[in-house]
Scaffold this motif. Structure first.
Motif, PDB file in Angstrom:
ATOM      1  N   THR A   8      21.405  38.103 -33.557  1.00 54.90           N
ATOM      2  CA  THR A   8      22.611  37.287 -33.773  1.00 54.90           C
ATOM      3  C   THR A   8      23.727  38.150 -34.394  1.00 54.90           C
ATOM      4  OG1 THR A   8      21.650  36.839 -35.951  1.00 54.90           O
ATOM      5  CG2 THR A   8      21.154  35.198 -34.287  1.00 54.90           C
ATOM      6  N   SER A  40      24.890  34.863 -24.086  1.00 54.16           N
ATOM      7  CA  SER A  40      23.714  34.647 -24.484  1.00 54.16           C
ATOM      8  C   SER A  40      22.426  34.940 -23.236  1.00 54.16           C
ATOM      9  CB  SER A  40      23.354  33.177 -24.793  1.00 54.16           C
ATOM     10  OG  SER A  40      21.920  32.894 -25.184  1.00 54.16           O
ATOM     11  N   ASP A  45      17.554  41.192 -26.297  1.00 52.70           N
ATOM     12  CA  ASP A  45      17.151  41.454 -27.491  1.00 52.70           C
ATOM     13  C   ASP A  45      16.527  42.761 -27.755  1.00 52.70           C
ATOM     14  OD1 ASP A  45      17.487  38.683 -28.840  1.00 52.70           O
ATOM     15  OD2 ASP A  45      16.524  38.022 -27.085  1.00 52.70           O
ATOM     16  N   LYS A  58      25.293  42.935 -36.951  1.00 50.52           N
ATOM     17  CA  LYS A  58      24.065  42.462 -36.164  1.00 50.52           C
ATOM     18  C   LYS A  58      22.924  42.157 -36.709  1.00 50.52           C
ATOM     19  CE  LYS A  58      27.667  43.052 -32.858  1.00 50.52           C
ATOM     20  NZ  LYS A  58      28.544  43.765 -33.771  1.00 50.52           N
TER      21      LYS A  58
END
Length: 447
Positions: A8, A40, A45, A58
């Protein structure tokens, strides 16, 4: 696609620099209105943006330690890379014992499951290798699997269809806890101590299986801090360790491949190197290789952004810790091992698709090429997109303008200067023409 992401952005910390945007392997980051934003569906990730961000804007989300209070029996699952975080310790049992003293009732090593995965892969490798063109690609790194799923559709069939060791470990730990305590599954919490955000995402939104047996995920750095005061008080640790060298080796790049007992393999770590290898596999340049182990983090899991120790130091510590261990302590029996394989085939996610209509998508592709041809090709990132090609795509998608390019903006200012309005001083130095260079350009134009 499950929309959960561990990575995030804290917009209050973001300064709008483009470091993260330039390093993202899927071009999932844009800088708009002075802040970074994540597309997204493109994010895998991997944590590269966390690693590179100097402002710590971040971050990875994970579960709070207070979650332990919700369960009668709490199991800590340790990744082998976790052991390398601690200096001055020569026995892994000390770390496992310390975990029990901070609130866990038992521990289960992911390295135990890793040894079983190594055995399963050796046993089924010839069959799996014959079913795909090119090398078999490890499925152990969640970020790499997600990268393949969104960027390399032709390689989805090359990915080893075996569960990540921590998913298998969670299932084994839950079954063991149920048998040992007699408690209902809802009263047992299985908590993984993760070295990276990709594993957090994999626990919440797994690939290849319907659901994970992991109850919660803690960061390695959080648990590291909690163990510091406890470790010093352990004189005689409990004998809790149940894995060997093969399992512990999974902590570092090349460890999984070494467990296959074959020499015809290739390993690479770090997202830039991973991308280069995947492109060569896609181009058919590595068909003579049997197995490819790829790790998103430098050095393997020891380089995860949720760890504390320098990955090179951690690698050295693990090498010392495994010195007197047996080769392996976990092997498959002759029973049914189908639960170790994926339940679902890896499917390509067309996150870069321009349009559902093929004809319209082709038109948009043509428009992107035309716009890219008008751009300078500097890939400077000043427009808020990672490359000129990405800006052209954003323009076609309606999320940017061609005039966002600073070089285009410069050209507009120079047109104004020709009628007596000199605004060139508002440009950043790398894009500002000197008076002499402008004079030379005008001479060239007259000629």
């Amino acid at each position: 696609m499950n929309g959960f992401h561990s990575v995030t952005i804290d917009r209050t910390r973001c300064k709008g620099c483009i470091n993260c945007m330039k390093r993202c392997p899927t071009e999932a980051i844009r800088v708009r209105e002075g802040k970074a934003t994540i597309i997204s569906e493109r994010c895998v990730d991997c944590g590269e943006c966390i690693r590179i961000c100097l402002n710590r804007a971040k971050k990875s989300v994970y579960d709070d330690f207070s979650m332990l209070e919700n369960y009668k029996w709490k199991v800590a699952m340790t990744a082998p890379s976790f052991y390398g975080q601690f200096g001055g310790i020569d026995d892994i049992n000390v770390i496992l014992t310390a975990l029990k003293r901070i609130g866990f009732d038992s521990v289960f090593e992911v390295s135990c499951a890793a040894e079983l995965v190594s055995h399963l892969t050796r046993r089924n490798f010839d069959r799996i290798r014959s079913s795909c063109t090119g090398p078999v690609i490890s499925s152990a790194c969640s970020a790499v699997v997600r990268l393949i799923r969104v960027r390399y559709p032709a390689l989805c069939g090359n990915v080893l269809p075996v569960n990540e060791p921590f998913h298998l470990a969670a299932q084994m730990a839950r079954e063991e806890a149920m048998a040992g305590t007699g408690l209902d599954p809802s009263e047992i919490g299985i908590f993984f101590i993760s070295p990276c955000p990709a594993k957090v995402t994999s626990a919440k939104a797994p690939i290849g299986i319907e659901r994970s047996f992991v109850t919660g995920v803690f960061s390695a750095s959080d648990i590291y801090i909690r163990l510091q005061s406890v470790l010093k008080k352990i004189d005689v640790p409990e004998q809790l360790m149940r894995s060997g060298i093969v399992g512990i080796n999974w902590a570092t790049s090349g460890g999984e491949a070494a467990g296959l007992m074959t020499d015809n393999y290739l390993t690479a770590d770090g997202m830039e190197n991973v991308v280069n290898v995947l492109e060569e596999i896609e181009d058919g340049k590595l068909n003579d290789i049997d197995f490819v182990e790829l790790n998103a983090c430098p050095g393997g899991c020891v380089g995860g952004v949720l760890n504390v120790a320098n990955p090179f130091v951690s690698r050295s510590r693990i090498k010392t810790l495994r010195k007197y261990l047996p080769v392996t302590q976990n092997k498959l029996d002759g029973g049914d091992n189908s639960h170790m394989f994926w339940e679902k085939v890896l499917q390509y996610e067309a996150v870069f698709k321009l349009d559902d209509d093929l004809f319209e998508a082709m038109n948009k592709m043509k428009m992107i090429s035309e716009i890219e041809g008008r751009l300078p090709g500097l890939d400077c990132g000043s427009c808020g997109a990672p490359s000129c090609r990405a800006l052209a795509e954003d323009v076609v998608r309606g999320t940017a303008r061609e005039s966002d390019c600073v070089v285009k903006f410069r050209d507009q200012l120079e047109q104004l200067s020709r009628i007596g309005v000199d605004l060139s001083s508002v440009l950043p130095a790398p894009f500002r023409h000197s008076v002499d260079s402008k004079t030379e350009e005008r001479k060239d134009e007259k000629l």
